[in-house]
Motif scaffolding. Structure first.
Motif, short mmCIF file in Angstrom:
data_model
loop_
_atom_site.label_atom_id
_atom_site.label_comp_id
_atom_site.label_asym_id
_atom_site.label_seq_id
_atom_site.Cartn_x
_atom_site.Cartn_y
_atom_site.Cartn_z
N ALA A 133 0.92 -1.18 0.08
CA ALA A 133 0.08 0.16 -0.27
C ALA A 133 0.91 1.38 0.13
O ALA A 133 0.63 2.39 -0.72
CB ALA A 133 -1.00 -0.03 1.35
N ALA A 134 1.92 1.24 0.78
CA ALA A 134 3.00 2.52 0.66
C ALA A 134 3.66 2.48 -0.45
O ALA A 134 3.98 3.62 -0.87
CB ALA A 134 3.79 2.27 2.25
N GLY A 135 4.01 1.36 -1.11
CA GLY A 135 4.83 1.39 -2.30
C GLY A 135 4.33 1.98 -3.51
O GLY A 135 4.74 2.65 -4.33
N THR A 136 2.90 1.74 -3.67
CA THR A 136 2.22 1.90 -4.64
C THR A 136 1.85 3.71 -4.67
O THR A 136 1.72 4.30 -5.78
CB THR A 136 0.57 1.40 -4.62
OG1 THR A 136 -0.05 1.88 -3.57
CG2 THR A 136 0.84 -0.16 -4.95
N GLN A 137 1.89 4.43 -3.61
CA GLN A 137 2.03 5.61 -3.45
C GLN A 137 3.15 6.59 -3.69
O GLN A 137 3.45 7.53 -2.98
CB GLN A 137 1.57 5.95 -2.04
CG GLN A 137 0.08 5.33 -1.71
CD GLN A 137 -0.91 5.83 -2.49
OE1 GLN A 137 -1.21 6.78 -3.23
NE2 GLN A 137 -1.61 4.53 -3.09
N LEU A 138 4.33 5.85 -4.54
CA LEU A 138 5.56 6.24 -4.46
C LEU A 138 5.27 7.83 -5.31
O LEU A 138 4.87 7.87 -6.28
CB LEU A 138 6.30 5.65 -5.63
CG LEU A 138 7.68 5.82 -5.80
CD1 LEU A 138 8.74 5.72 -4.56
CD2 LEU A 138 8.16 4.99 -7.02
N PHE A 139 5.88 8.82 -4.49
CA PHE A 139 5.55 10.16 -4.94
C PHE A 139 6.85 11.05 -4.39
O PHE A 139 7.71 11.74 -5.13
CB PHE A 139 4.49 10.75 -4.24
CG PHE A 139 4.25 12.09 -4.85
CD1 PHE A 139 3.94 12.66 -6.21
CD2 PHE A 139 4.66 13.35 -4.02
CE1 PHE A 139 3.75 13.94 -6.44
CE2 PHE A 139 4.22 14.51 -4.05
CZ PHE A 139 3.92 14.71 -5.55
N VAL A 140 7.18 11.03 -2.91
CA VAL A 140 8.23 12.03 -2.51
C VAL A 140 9.48 11.67 -3.12
O VAL A 140 10.33 12.70 -3.62
CB VAL A 140 8.18 11.85 -0.98
CG1 VAL A 140 9.28 12.74 -0.34
CG2 VAL A 140 6.90 12.32 -0.32
N GLU A 141 9.98 10.36 -3.13
CA GLU A 141 11.18 10.36 -3.59
C GLU A 141 11.52 10.84 -4.98
O GLU A 141 12.75 11.47 -5.28
CB GLU A 141 11.74 8.58 -3.40
CG GLU A 141 11.68 8.25 -2.16
CD GLU A 141 10.30 7.86 -1.33
OE1 GLU A 141 9.49 8.36 -2.21
OE2 GLU A 141 10.30 7.23 -0.51
N PRO A 142 10.65 10.28 -6.17
CA PRO A 142 10.88 10.64 -7.28
C PRO A 142 10.94 12.46 -7.50
O PRO A 142 11.50 12.78 -8.40
CB PRO A 142 9.96 10.04 -8.09
CG PRO A 142 9.07 9.60 -7.34
CD PRO A 142 9.54 9.31 -5.93
N GLN A 143 9.84 12.72 -6.71
CA GLN A 143 9.68 14.43 -6.81
C GLN A 143 10.76 15.02 -6.43
O GLN A 143 11.30 16.01 -7.01
CB GLN A 143 8.41 14.68 -5.78
CG GLN A 143 7.98 15.93 -6.21
CD GLN A 143 7.08 16.11 -7.56
OE1 GLN A 143 6.93 15.17 -8.19
NE2 GLN A 143 6.86 17.43 -7.78
N LEU A 144 11.61 14.70 -5.32
CA LEU A 144 12.72 15.22 -4.67
C LEU A 144 13.84 14.99 -5.69
O LEU A 144 14.65 15.90 -6.14
CB LEU A 144 13.01 14.89 -3.25
CG LEU A 144 11.88 15.49 -2.19
CD1 LEU A 144 12.55 14.91 -1.01
CD2 LEU A 144 11.74 17.05 -2.34
N VAL A 145 13.86 13.69 -6.28
CA VAL A 145 15.24 13.44 -7.30
C VAL A 145 14.96 14.46 -8.47
O VAL A 145 15.84 14.96 -8.97
CB VAL A 145 15.15 12.09 -7.44
CG1 VAL A 145 16.28 11.82 -8.64
CG2 VAL A 145 15.52 11.33 -6.01
N ASP A 150 7.04 13.11 -13.89
CA ASP A 150 5.91 12.08 -14.41
C ASP A 150 6.69 10.57 -14.28
O ASP A 150 6.05 9.62 -14.86
CB ASP A 150 5.27 12.02 -15.68
CG ASP A 150 6.39 12.10 -16.79
OD1 ASP A 150 7.70 11.76 -16.55
OD2 ASP A 150 6.05 12.53 -17.95
N TYR A 151 7.81 10.30 -13.21
CA TYR A 151 8.18 9.07 -13.01
C TYR A 151 7.22 7.99 -12.55
O TYR A 151 7.14 6.86 -12.75
CB TYR A 151 9.49 9.24 -12.28
CG TYR A 151 10.15 8.11 -11.93
CD1 TYR A 151 11.22 7.53 -12.93
CD2 TYR A 151 9.79 7.20 -10.77
CE1 TYR A 151 11.91 6.20 -12.80
CE2 TYR A 151 10.74 6.00 -10.62
CZ TYR A 151 11.44 5.42 -11.54
OH TYR A 151 12.46 4.32 -11.42
N SER A 152 6.54 8.37 -11.69
CA SER A 152 5.44 7.54 -10.92
C SER A 152 3.91 7.80 -11.29
O SER A 152 3.77 9.04 -11.90
CB SER A 152 5.56 7.44 -9.48
OG SER A 152 5.19 8.79 -8.75
#
Length: 297
Positions: free
Chosen positions: A226-238, A249-251
């Motif tokens: 459930a947490a992994g499908t919400q991938l946002f913070v990591e690619p947004q900051l990167v 638009d990575y995730s």
């Protein structure tokens, strides 16, 4: 059911303390979980004017050239994350459980849990520093694994592995503590009986301890999925740190964010959110069915 039977059943019911404990969670679940999901479902099947749109929003977002690459990125990350989490959490929990000195067990549990005290954004910023060969204290290892420049390190092909490392750093410690506690619930007599029968440490772990941790592992996988499908913070900051090398638009969550706040298309954003919810529910149902989470022992 007859009236006397219904009356007897009504008189026999008494509010238990457990109802009071879960009431607060239930209210929060309804307000911040179920109600937003229902509203997102409503938006996903309507248009901007509020008229019924059927599945057109789902079809439109699926045909977006950014959708399938984002789906592939999230799927790759989830596979790496869940496999890595399961293997290393169980190994480290078994390692801590086998230590004989009480102070060493307590020290390791504390060390494992400390990274989880950092918020997700803080952990990503820390790892951006660690992954920059020009300033990282592990610059030699970073250059050996990924290259001499920060841009080569955060190349899109490396991101699933990097996000897995970051997620493990922040989230695995708590699960190690949980699995350690679950190992302590296994009757000591059962393990001693296996040792008397000639079972070594590896055999005891594979044949006795791990099977009895099955439900805990399933529970861990469901919450981590459930947490992994919400991938946002990591690619947004990167993406911000890379100055365009990694797209915004990575995730799928990033794509939904772009739909809502860059394009003003909240209906398309809701359709992507419902897609994620359906996938998470289906995978969780599979984990529950295969893992016997609710089976009576």
């Amino acid at each position: 059911m007859s009236a006397p039977a219904r009356a007897a059943r009504t008189r026999s019911w008494r509010p238990a303390p457990g109802h009071a404990f879960v009431s607060g969670y239930f209210v929060l679940l309804v307000v911040f979980g179920i109600a937003p999901a229902i509203y997102a479902l409503y938006l996903s099947v309507t248009d901007n004017a509020g008229g019924f749109a059927g599945l057109s929003n789902f079809v439109r977002t699926f045909q977006d050239y950014r959708f399938l690459p984002a789906l592939g990125h999230v799927a790759t990350y989830l596979v790496l994350w869940l496999v890595t989490l399961t293997v290393f959490v169980l190994l480290l929990a078994l390692l801590v459980h086998r230590l004989t000195a009480r102070w060493s067990r307590a020290a390791l549990r504390f060390v494992y849990y400390v990274p989880g005290a950092l918020a997700g954004a803080s952990s990503v910023l820390l790892w951006l520093f660690m992954l920059d060969p020009s300033v990282s204290p592990a610059a030699g290892l970073v250059r050996y694994l990924w290259g001499d420049t920060f841009v080569s390190v955060i190349a899109p092909g490396n991101l699933p592995l990097l996000f897995t490392v970051i997620a493990f750093w922040t989230g695995a410690g708590g699960w190690i503590v949980v699995m350690y506690g679950a190992l302590n619930t296994i009757p000591h007599e059962l393990i001693e009986a296996a040792r008397v029968d000639g079972a070594g440490p590896v055999t005891v772990a594979l044949r006795v301890q791990l099977p009895m941790l099955r439900k805990w592992v399933v529970y861990m996988l469901i919450l981590s999925l459930a947490a992994g499908t919400q991938l946002f913070v990591e690619p947004q900051l990167v993406s911000q740190a890379s100055f365009g090398v990694v797209g915004t638009d990575y995730s799928l969550n990033q794509l939904a964010y772009l739909y809502a706040f860059n394009q003003g298309d909240f209906n398309g954003s809701a359709a992507i959110a419902i897609d994620l919810l359906i996938v998470a529910l289906c995978c969780s149902g599979l984990f529950v069915a295969r893992g016997g989470l609710f089976d009576a022992d």
